[in-house]
Scaffold this motif. Structure first.
Motif, PDB file in Angstrom:
ATOM      1  N   GLN A  72       0.839  -1.239   0.068  1.00 31.50           N
ATOM      2  CA  GLN A  72       0.087   0.044  -0.106  1.00 31.50           C
ATOM      3  C   GLN A  72       1.051   1.431  -0.095  1.00 31.50           C
ATOM      4  O   GLN A  72       1.663   1.237   0.879  1.00 31.50           O
ATOM      5  N   TYR A  86       6.070   2.485   1.244  1.00 31.83           N
ATOM      6  CA  TYR A  86       5.036   1.377   1.168  1.00 31.83           C
ATOM      7  C   TYR A  86       4.899   0.924   2.429  1.00 31.83           C
ATOM      8  O   TYR A  86       5.719   0.714   3.344  1.00 31.83           O
ATOM      9  N   SER A 101      -6.723  -7.157  -0.562  1.00 31.26           N
ATOM     10  CA  SER A 101      -5.733  -6.176   0.178  1.00 31.26           C
ATOM     11  C   SER A 101      -6.072  -4.746   0.194  1.00 31.26           C
ATOM     12  O   SER A 101      -6.540  -4.343  -1.032  1.00 31.26           O
ATOM     13  N   GLY A 103      -6.756  -0.599   2.197  1.00 33.42           N
ATOM     14  CA  GLY A 103      -6.308   0.246   3.279  1.00 33.42           C
ATOM     15  C   GLY A 103      -6.950   1.479   3.383  1.00 33.42           C
ATOM     16  O   GLY A 103      -7.776   1.809   2.689  1.00 33.42           O
ATOM     17  N   HIS A 130      -2.978  -0.596   6.523  1.00 29.19           N
ATOM     18  CA  HIS A 130      -3.099  -1.737   5.396  1.00 29.19           C
ATOM     19  C   HIS A 130      -3.346  -2.876   5.787  1.00 29.19           C
ATOM     20  O   HIS A 130      -3.133  -3.282   6.858  1.00 29.19           O
TER      21      HIS A 130
END
Length: 186
Positions: A72, A86, A101, A103, A130
């Motif tokens: 993320q 990240y 996945s 966030g 995340h």
């Protein structure tokens, strides 16, 4: 087994990331974790006559054929996109199935400003969560859909005078992200 490390923000007396990368990769491999969460994954700067190390190269080497990588993108400062980073989660794909996945970061509507004293104009630009939704795999690699669980990793700036407000932000967003299911917060 789950492990978390902040690979970017370290005390000044530690070597630059490029010098620590091989030891860090060996350390994380030796732990033999099912899930590895890494904060502040960014391309290393070419400082002190050292070559830069692209973070994707480091993550790919670490993941090998065992882990799937989920990133993320976060932003440390909105005025300097080069300072982005990240939040990375690596998952052992022989043991766990990742359904999604996702966030929460500064760009999301649930971002709420960091109040510094009475000045509400200063905001925390490096706040993000995340999250991955997981299911265990059986020994014959079938997905066990009985109970999902979540892993949430964070990048937060929590000043001592604002702990309560930050905790409220974390709780509200995790509750929304995990839909009331079990989770591990790192």
């Amino acid at each position: 087994k789950v492990v978390w490390r902040n690979v970017g923000n370290v005390p000044a007396d530690l070597p630059r990331f490029i010098k620590r990368a091989d030891r860090l990769k060996k350390h994380l491999t030796d732990i033999n974790a099912d899930i590895i969460c890494l904060s502040e994954c960014r391309d290393s700067d070419a400082l002190d006559d050292l070559p830069a190390l692209p973070i994707n190269e480091f993550l790919s080497d670490l993941a090998g054929s065992r882990y799937e990588i989920y990133n993320q993108k976060g932003t440390a400062t909105p005025n300097d996109p080069k300072k982005g980073f990240y939040l990375s989660i690596l998952v052992d794909k022989t043991k766990l199935f990742v359904e999604k996945s996702f966030g929460v970061s500064i760009s999301d509507s649930l971002f709420y400003p960091l109040v510094v004293g009475s000045d509400v104009t200063k905001s925390c630009f490096n706040r993000s969560l995340h999250c991955i939704k997981l299911y265990p795999l059986t020994k014959d690699f079938k997905i066990c859909y009985k109970q999902p669980f979540y892993v949430v990793t964070t990048h937060l700036n929590i000043p001592k005078d604002n702990n309560f407000a930050e905790t409220v932000w974390i709780n509200k967003n995790i509750e929304r992200l995990t839909e009331g299911n079990p989770y591990v917060l790192l």
